[in-house]
Design a protein around this motif. Structure first.
Motif, PDB file in Angstrom:
ATOM      1  N   ARG A 209      40.639  40.351  29.132  1.00  0.00           N
ATOM      2  CA  ARG A 209      41.486  39.991  30.274  1.00  0.00           C
ATOM      3  C   ARG A 209      40.643  39.579  31.474  1.00  0.00           C
ATOM      4  N   ARG A 228      49.373  27.167  38.738  1.00  0.00           N
ATOM      5  CA  ARG A 228      49.436  27.628  37.347  1.00  0.00           C
ATOM      6  C   ARG A 228      48.456  28.774  37.105  1.00  0.00           C
ATOM      7  N   ALA A 231      49.880  31.998  38.436  1.00  0.00           N
ATOM      8  CA  ALA A 231      50.874  32.570  37.518  1.00  0.00           C
ATOM      9  C   ALA A 231      50.188  33.253  36.347  1.00  0.00           C
ATOM     10  N   GLU A 232      49.114  32.650  35.845  1.00  0.00           N
ATOM     11  CA  GLU A 232      48.396  33.258  34.724  1.00  0.00           C
ATOM     12  C   GLU A 232      47.738  34.570  35.136  1.00  0.00           C
ATOM     13  N   HIS A 234      48.697  36.568  37.526  1.00  0.00           N
ATOM     14  CA  HIS A 234      49.761  37.560  37.696  1.00  0.00           C
ATOM     15  C   HIS A 234      50.193  38.102  36.333  1.00  0.00           C
ATOM     16  N   GLU A 235      50.269  37.221  35.340  1.00  0.00           N
ATOM     17  CA  GLU A 235      50.632  37.638  33.990  1.00  0.00           C
ATOM     18  C   GLU A 235      49.559  38.563  33.399  1.00  0.00           C
ATOM     19  N   ILE A 236      48.296  38.254  33.653  1.00  0.00           N
ATOM     20  CA  ILE A 236      47.199  39.097  33.166  1.00  0.00           C
ATOM     21  C   ILE A 236      47.299  40.487  33.787  1.00  0.00           C
ATOM     22  N   ALA A 238      49.953  41.944  34.961  1.00  0.00           N
ATOM     23  CA  ALA A 238      51.121  42.631  34.411  1.00  0.00           C
ATOM     24  C   ALA A 238      50.820  43.188  33.023  1.00  0.00           C
ATOM     25  N   ALA A 239      50.101  42.409  32.206  1.00  0.00           N
ATOM     26  CA  ALA A 239      49.743  42.882  30.865  1.00  0.00           C
ATOM     27  C   ALA A 239      48.794  44.071  30.953  1.00  0.00           C
ATOM     28  N   LYS A 242      50.800  47.065  31.996  1.00  0.00           N
ATOM     29  CA  LYS A 242      51.626  47.517  30.872  1.00  0.00           C
ATOM     30  C   LYS A 242      50.780  48.288  29.865  1.00  0.00           C
ATOM     31  N   LEU A 362      52.483  37.034  43.937  1.00  0.00           N
ATOM     32  CA  LEU A 362      52.260  35.702  43.387  1.00  0.00           C
ATOM     33  C   LEU A 362      51.985  34.690  44.504  1.00  0.00           C
TER      34      LEU A 362
END
Length: 384
Positions: A209, A228, A231-232, A234-236, A238-239, A242, A362
């Protein structure tokens, strides 16, 4: 466990050991400050074990109980929320009034004391003003300025420094059995943050990550690309959050159901649903804190990336934090100049402040990464 967990803090260790073992400079309230990952909590619990242990008692046994947070004379407040609740402090203050049951002192530790609001801090202040004779408070925070002045005036402060990469790597080798090369790389990329270095050294997914984070930043060539990339990232984050919380949430729910007498897969009676709802709300707050911490880690990694770009542009030498992607860093350095990179560093630092102030994460990351476009756009001949 114990003093072996505290690396690179010889002066602070000497001070607390002198207080615990010989009473030199002993006081009823302490504040341990230092940057994230410097070992504040490690020092706090090593100190707590030394204070609790009686003469002639096996120190290893006390250390084990303190390490597990199960010693009857140890009180701990460690929140996984954004702020510490006032009721949590009230409960800890109430526990602090009892005499030690088996140790020399009753020790109350508050990690992340900077997460107390002023109203909550005032509840603690009353306990610090008139503590029982055998109670010791140990607070941990990034800096003295994070606490209200009236609390700062009632504590003895110890400031920790950032340990060296070599010191953190040696800890990973000795404590966790990590191979020397991996330990040193993890310690360097974590910038001597002990907890993060441990995670990078022992978790391949965490390393992957982090690599995705840096590659996403290096690949920005336009404003659209910056959006973009944000957003990636932020997704990283979140993962990552989690991964940290999901397994623990499941274990907590299973334990809660078992304690309520509900069989796995069984229906929860309406009368018991309120208790599970309270657990779920706590888990949601913890998830929020974990996401925010994950975003901050990503921004710290970006700071290290642009620091490397700046060092390369200035030609001052020195080891890169992210030596594994040295080619990408040299390419980024060639596409811009030092003033542009400094502006990006400032923007990333500002994003950290904005997220802490509850700006939409974000949006804050997008603003920071749009500034990175300048490093790649403003070139002779329009190179991008």
């Amino acid at each position: 466990m114990g003093w072996d967990e505290v690396v690179g803090q010889d002066a602070a260790v000497a001070a607390v050991r002198a207080a615990a073992e010989r009473g030199e400079g002993m006081t009823h309230s302490w504040l341990i400050t230092g940057p994230p990952g410097s070992g504040r909590s490690n020092l706090a619990y090593a100190f707590a074990a030394a204070l609790i242990a009686r003469d002639g008692e096996d120190p290893a046994a006390v250390e084990a109980q303190v390490h597990a947070r199960t010693h009857p004379d140890l009180g701990v407040l460690s929140t996984e929320r954004v702020i510490i609740a006032i009721e949590e402090v009230r409960q800890l203050v109430a526990k602090s009034q009892f005499s030690p049951s088996s140790g020399r002192y009753r020790v109350m530790v508050i990690e992340d004391a900077d997460r107390m609001t002023e109203r909550t801090s005032n509840v603690l202040l009353k306990a610090l003003e008139e503590p029982p004779p055998r109670t010791v408070w140990i607070l941990c925070a990034p800096s003295e300025a994070d606490l209200i002045p009236t609390i700062r005036s009632r504590v003895r402060s110890l400031r920790l420094r950032v340990p060296t990469v070599r010191e953190v790597a040696a800890l990973l080798e000795q404590r966790d059995g990590v191979p020397a090369a991996i330990a040193e790389t993890a310690a360097r990329e974590a910038q001597s943050h002990i907890g993060m270095a441990h995670r990078l050294a022992t978790d391949a997914d965490a390393r992957e990550r982090r690599s995705r984070t840096l590659q996403a930043a290096l690949g920005i060539r336009s404003v659209g690309g910056a959006v973009r990339a944000a957003a990636e990232l932020h997704e990283i984050a979140a993962a990552d959050a989690k991964a940290i919380t999901e397994e623990r949430d499941a274990v907590e729910r299973e334990e809660a159901l078992r304690s309520l007498g509900v069989e796995p897969g069984g229906t929860v009676p309406p009368a018991l649903r309120a208790q599970l709802k309270h657990l779920e709300e706590d888990q949601k707050r913890r998830a929020t804190r974990s996401l925010r911490d994950g975003l901050d880690r990503i921004l710290v990694d970006l700071l290290s990336l642009y620091r490397d770009v700046l060092v390369t542009q200035l030609g001052v030498g020195g080891e890169l934090v992210n030596a594994a992607i040295a080619d990408g860093i040299r390419e980024a350095a060639a596409l811009g100049d030092a003033p542009q990179t400094l502006a990006t560093l400032d923007a990333v630092a500002e994003a950290r402040t904005r997220i802490e102030g509850n700006v939409a994460p974000l949006l804050a990351i997008e603003a920071a990464l749009v500034s990175a476009v300048r490093v790649r756009e403003a070139q002779p001949g329009g190179a991008r």
